[in-house]
Enzyme design. Structure first.
Site, PDB file in Angstrom:
ATOM      1  N   GLU A  90       0.833  -1.214   0.000  1.00 39.33           N
ATOM      2  CA  GLU A  90       0.000   0.000   0.000  1.00 39.33           C
ATOM      3  C   GLU A  90       0.869   1.266   0.000  1.00 39.33           C
ATOM      4  O   GLU A  90       0.601   2.211  -0.733  1.00 39.33           O
ATOM      5  CB  GLU A  90      -0.931  -0.010   1.204  1.00 39.33           C
ATOM      6  CG  GLU A  90      -1.943  -1.143   1.126  1.00 39.33           C
ATOM      7  CD  GLU A  90      -2.995  -1.091   2.219  1.00 39.33           C
ATOM      8  OE1 GLU A  90      -2.821  -0.344   3.197  1.00 39.33           O
ATOM      9  OE2 GLU A  90      -3.998  -1.805   2.076  1.00 39.33           O
ATOM     10  N   ARG A 105      15.252 -11.666  -1.212  1.00 41.04           N
ATOM     11  CA  ARG A 105      16.173 -12.568  -1.936  1.00 41.04           C
ATOM     12  C   ARG A 105      17.507 -12.654  -1.193  1.00 41.04           C
ATOM     13  O   ARG A 105      18.143 -13.686  -1.153  1.00 41.04           O
ATOM     14  CB  ARG A 105      16.399 -12.057  -3.353  1.00 41.04           C
ATOM     15  CG  ARG A 105      15.127 -11.973  -4.169  1.00 41.04           C
ATOM     16  CD  ARG A 105      15.407 -11.337  -5.509  1.00 41.04           C
ATOM     17  NE  ARG A 105      16.090 -12.251  -6.405  1.00 41.04           N
ATOM     18  CZ  ARG A 105      16.912 -11.851  -7.371  1.00 41.04           C
ATOM     19  NH1 ARG A 105      17.159 -10.573  -7.553  1.00 41.04           N
ATOM     20  NH2 ARG A 105      17.479 -12.735  -8.157  1.00 41.04           N
ATOM     21  N   ASN A 178       9.259  14.271   0.459  1.00 40.67           N
ATOM     22  CA  ASN A 178       9.206  15.694   0.828  1.00 40.67           C
ATOM     23  C   ASN A 178       7.886  15.923   1.575  1.00 40.67           C
ATOM     24  O   ASN A 178       7.018  15.053   1.614  1.00 40.67           O
ATOM     25  CB  ASN A 178       9.401  16.595  -0.398  1.00 40.67           C
ATOM     26  CG  ASN A 178       8.284  16.472  -1.418  1.00 40.67           C
ATOM     27  OD1 ASN A 178       7.103  16.534  -1.069  1.00 40.67           O
ATOM     28  ND2 ASN A 178       8.645  16.294  -2.686  1.00 40.67           N
ATOM     29  N   ARG A 180       5.307  17.687   1.079  1.00 42.78           N
ATOM     30  CA  ARG A 180       4.065  17.606   0.298  1.00 42.78           C
ATOM     31  C   ARG A 180       3.677  16.140   0.088  1.00 42.78           C
ATOM     32  O   ARG A 180       2.506  15.767   0.204  1.00 42.78           O
ATOM     33  CB  ARG A 180       4.253  18.293  -1.058  1.00 42.78           C
ATOM     34  CG  ARG A 180       2.993  18.255  -1.872  1.00 42.78           C
ATOM     35  CD  ARG A 180       3.162  18.852  -3.251  1.00 42.78           C
ATOM     36  NE  ARG A 180       1.866  19.109  -3.855  1.00 42.78           N
ATOM     37  CZ  ARG A 180       1.708  19.751  -4.985  1.00 42.78           C
ATOM     38  NH1 ARG A 180       2.751  20.235  -5.651  1.00 42.78           N
ATOM     39  NH2 ARG A 180       0.499  19.938  -5.474  1.00 42.78           N
ATOM     40  N   ARG A 189      -4.050   7.973   4.138  1.00 40.66           N
ATOM     41  CA  ARG A 189      -3.801   6.837   5.040  1.00 40.66           C
ATOM     42  C   ARG A 189      -4.069   7.154   6.508  1.00 40.66           C
ATOM     43  O   ARG A 189      -4.187   6.231   7.303  1.00 40.66           O
ATOM     44  CB  ARG A 189      -2.358   6.341   4.866  1.00 40.66           C
ATOM     45  CG  ARG A 189      -1.976   6.022   3.435  1.00 40.66           C
ATOM     46  CD  ARG A 189      -2.817   4.918   2.824  1.00 40.66           C
ATOM     47  NE  ARG A 189      -2.342   4.593   1.480  1.00 40.66           N
ATOM     48  CZ  ARG A 189      -2.842   3.630   0.726  1.00 40.66           C
ATOM     49  NH1 ARG A 189      -3.848   2.890   1.168  1.00 40.66           N
ATOM     50  NH2 ARG A 189      -2.362   3.406  -0.490  1.00 40.66           N
TER      51      ARG A 189
HETATM   52  C1  LIG Z   1      -8.901   3.389   1.290  1.00 40.89           C
HETATM   53  C2  LIG Z   1      -8.090   3.059   0.086  1.00 40.89           C
HETATM   54  C3  LIG Z   1      -8.430   1.969  -0.694  1.00 40.89           C
HETATM   55  C4  LIG Z   1      -7.685   1.636  -1.827  1.00 40.89           C
HETATM   56  N1  LIG Z   1      -8.026   0.547  -2.583  1.00 40.89           N
HETATM   57  C5  LIG Z   1      -7.327   0.237  -3.689  1.00 40.89           C
HETATM   58  C6  LIG Z   1      -7.676  -0.878  -4.512  1.00 40.89           C
HETATM   59  O1  LIG Z   1      -8.610  -1.620  -4.215  1.00 40.89           O
HETATM   60  N2  LIG Z   1      -6.932  -1.131  -5.605  1.00 40.89           N
HETATM   61  C7  LIG Z   1      -5.879  -0.325  -5.973  1.00 40.89           C
HETATM   62  O2  LIG Z   1      -5.247  -0.590  -7.001  1.00 40.89           O
HETATM   63  N3  LIG Z   1      -5.524   0.722  -5.213  1.00 40.89           N
HETATM   64  C8  LIG Z   1      -6.197   1.026  -4.100  1.00 40.89           C
HETATM   65  N4  LIG Z   1      -5.820   2.097  -3.324  1.00 40.89           N
HETATM   66  C9  LIG Z   1      -4.648   2.865  -3.715  1.00 40.89           C
HETATM   67  C10 LIG Z   1      -5.044   4.174  -4.423  1.00 40.89           C
HETATM   68  O3  LIG Z   1      -5.719   3.908  -5.636  1.00 40.89           O
HETATM   69  C11 LIG Z   1      -3.794   5.011  -4.722  1.00 40.89           C
HETATM   70  O4  LIG Z   1      -2.929   4.293  -5.583  1.00 40.89           O
HETATM   71  C12 LIG Z   1      -3.004   5.390  -3.493  1.00 40.89           C
HETATM   72  O5  LIG Z   1      -3.866   5.845  -2.477  1.00 40.89           O
HETATM   73  C13 LIG Z   1      -2.008   6.493  -3.833  1.00 40.89           C
HETATM   74  O6  LIG Z   1      -2.750   7.656  -4.074  1.00 40.89           O
HETATM   75  P1  LIG Z   1      -2.472   8.675  -5.246  1.00 40.89           P
HETATM   76  O7  LIG Z   1      -2.256   7.941  -6.515  1.00 40.89           O
HETATM   77  O8  LIG Z   1      -3.554   9.705  -5.225  1.00 40.89           O
HETATM   78  O9  LIG Z   1      -1.218   9.391  -4.656  1.00 40.89           O
HETATM   79  P2  LIG Z   1       0.350   9.514  -4.889  1.00 40.89           P
HETATM   80  O10 LIG Z   1       0.958   8.476  -5.757  1.00 40.89           O
HETATM   81  O11 LIG Z   1       0.845   9.659  -3.494  1.00 40.89           O
HETATM   82  O12 LIG Z   1       0.429  10.857  -5.668  1.00 40.89           O
HETATM   83  C14 LIG Z   1       0.017  12.060  -5.039  1.00 40.89           C
HETATM   84  C15 LIG Z   1      -0.752  12.921  -6.011  1.00 40.89           C
HETATM   85  O13 LIG Z   1       0.130  13.277  -7.093  1.00 40.89           O
HETATM   86  C16 LIG Z   1      -0.626  13.335  -8.295  1.00 40.89           C
HETATM   87  N5  LIG Z   1      -0.114  12.333  -9.235  1.00 40.89           N
HETATM   88  C17 LIG Z   1       0.782  11.345  -8.958  1.00 40.89           C
HETATM   89  N6  LIG Z   1       1.041  10.633 -10.048  1.00 40.89           N
HETATM   90  C18 LIG Z   1       0.289  11.169 -11.040  1.00 40.89           C
HETATM   91  C19 LIG Z   1       0.115  10.859 -12.406  1.00 40.89           C
HETATM   92  N7  LIG Z   1       0.749   9.851 -13.006  1.00 40.89           N
HETATM   93  N8  LIG Z   1      -0.715  11.613 -13.131  1.00 40.89           N
HETATM   94  C20 LIG Z   1      -1.381  12.646 -12.572  1.00 40.89           C
HETATM   95  N9  LIG Z   1      -1.277  12.995 -11.261  1.00 40.89           N
HETATM   96  C21 LIG Z   1      -0.446  12.261 -10.517  1.00 40.89           C
HETATM   97  C22 LIG Z   1      -2.078  13.077  -7.925  1.00 40.89           C
HETATM   98  O14 LIG Z   1      -2.703  14.314  -7.626  1.00 40.89           O
HETATM   99  C23 LIG Z   1      -1.958  12.251  -6.653  1.00 40.89           C
HETATM  100  O15 LIG Z   1      -3.102  12.295  -5.831  1.00 40.89           O
HETATM  101  C24 LIG Z   1      -6.558   2.430  -2.189  1.00 40.89           C
HETATM  102  C25 LIG Z   1      -6.209   3.527  -1.385  1.00 40.89           C
HETATM  103  C26 LIG Z   1      -6.951   3.842  -0.275  1.00 40.89           C
HETATM  104  C27 LIG Z   1      -6.528   5.029   0.565  1.00 40.89           C
END
Ligand SMILES: Cc1cc2nc3c(=O)[nH]c(=O)nc-3n(C[C@H](O)[C@H](O)[C@H](O)COP(=O)(O)OP(=O)(O)OC[C@H]3O[C@@H](n4cnc5c(N)ncnc54)[C@H](O)[C@@H]3O)c2cc1C
Length: 236
Positions: A90, A105, A178, A180, A189
């Site tokens: 996660e 490994r 960082n 942010r 989380r």
């Molecule tokens: C309660 C909960 C349940 C979840 N269940 C699942 C599940 O069932 N299956 C699953 O696969 N995942 C699941 N996740 C994971 C979720 O989908 C996200 O992958 C994870 O929370 C990371 O969040 P994020 O991608 O917003 O943030 P981060 O990767 O931390 O990025 C932070 C922010 O940066 C920006 N950003 C980062 N990368 C990009 C990009 N490539 N393009 C545009 N903007 C970007 C976005 O604004 C993003 O919110 C779950 C998460 C939570 C909290």
């Protein structure tokens, strides 16, 4: 679970003064750097507005305006141990964090205790999990040893044997982000909808982060994970 802050940004005020001609003893380390970076945008060294005159007020305004890029200059690094492989899966979804994770490994996985999910603690199911974990580790050992005895190199024997391990296998890691990026992690989380183990980690992280950069995390409530109020209201 153990969470230790092992590194964080130190602000070199002498170098900043050399570069800008401006010095303020009020600049702290992580928060001070964010404030200085923000003030550098407008060359706003005088603290005329009482609401933003100190670092807490200045960063409250930054957070309010979602001017989060200034929070990217400061970082914090943690050494995290005894969390589960599920938690690792996660946490690594947060793409702005940097990881160095203990290798299954290279590092032998026998003799490790199961990470017990918070909801199982104190229940009979804990014993069931401990038993399942021990059995999995027993199978790991048997497969690892038999592969090694048949001439498979140690690393390859371990990489195959780890297929028998459970999500409860503990792992350690060094993680840097960082401020942010850490805010992004906490927003998702330190939340009632998050898995209970990662929510516990988020709380530990928040304690350290608030101690290191109180201004950058001032809008998080240590006693109330995000969504807690809604849960309380729904239960009332
Ligand atoms: C309660 C909960 C349940 C979840 N269940 C699942 C599940 O069932 N299956 C699953 O696969 N995942 C699941 N996740 C994971 C979720 O989908 C996200 O992958 C994870 O929370 C990371 O969040 P994020 O991608 O917003 O943030 P981060 O990767 O931390 O990025 C932070 C922010 O940066 C920006 N950003 C980062 N990368 C990009 C990009 N490539 N393009 C545009 N903007 C970007 C976005 O604004 C993003 O919110 C779950 C998460 C939570 C909290």
């Amino acid at each position: 679970m153990q969470v230790n802050l092992i590194a964080y940004t130190k602000f070199n005020k002498d170098a900043f003064e050399y570069a800008t001609g401006f010095r303020s003893e009020a600049f702290s380390d992580a928060d001070g750097l964010a404030e200085a970076a923000g003030r550098a945008c407008y060359q706003a060294w005088e603290r005329k507005n009482p609401a933003t005159a100190d670092t807490m007020g200045y960063l409250a305004n930054i957070i309010d305006h979602q001017h989060f890029s200034v929070l990217e200059h400061s970082s914090a690094t943690f050494y995290i141990t005894d969390v589960s492989r599920s938690l690792l899966a996660e946490l690594t979804r947060h793409r702005h964090l940097s990881f160095s994770v203990e290798s299954q490994r290279y590092v032998d996985q026998a003799d490790r205790e199961a990470v017990i999910p918070p909801a199982l603690r104190g229940l009979a199911a804990t014993s069931l999990l401990v038993f399942a974990h021990q059995e999995a580790v027993h199978n790991y050992r048997m497969v690892r040893d038999s592969l090694e005895e048949s001439g498979v190199p140690r690393k390859q024997a371990r990489e195959a044997a780890r297929a028998f391990l459970l999500n409860s296998q503990p792992v350690s890691m060094v993680v840097t982000g960082n401020m942010r990026a850490w805010r992004e992690v906490l927003t998702k989380r330190y939340h009632m909808a998050a898995d209970a183990e990662i929510r516990e980690l988020a709380r530990e992280l928040l304690i350290w982060l608030r101690a290191t950069a109180p201004g950058s995390f001032q809008d998080f409530d240590l006693d109330n994970p995000i969504g807690n109020e809604e849960v309380r209201r729904a239960a009332a």
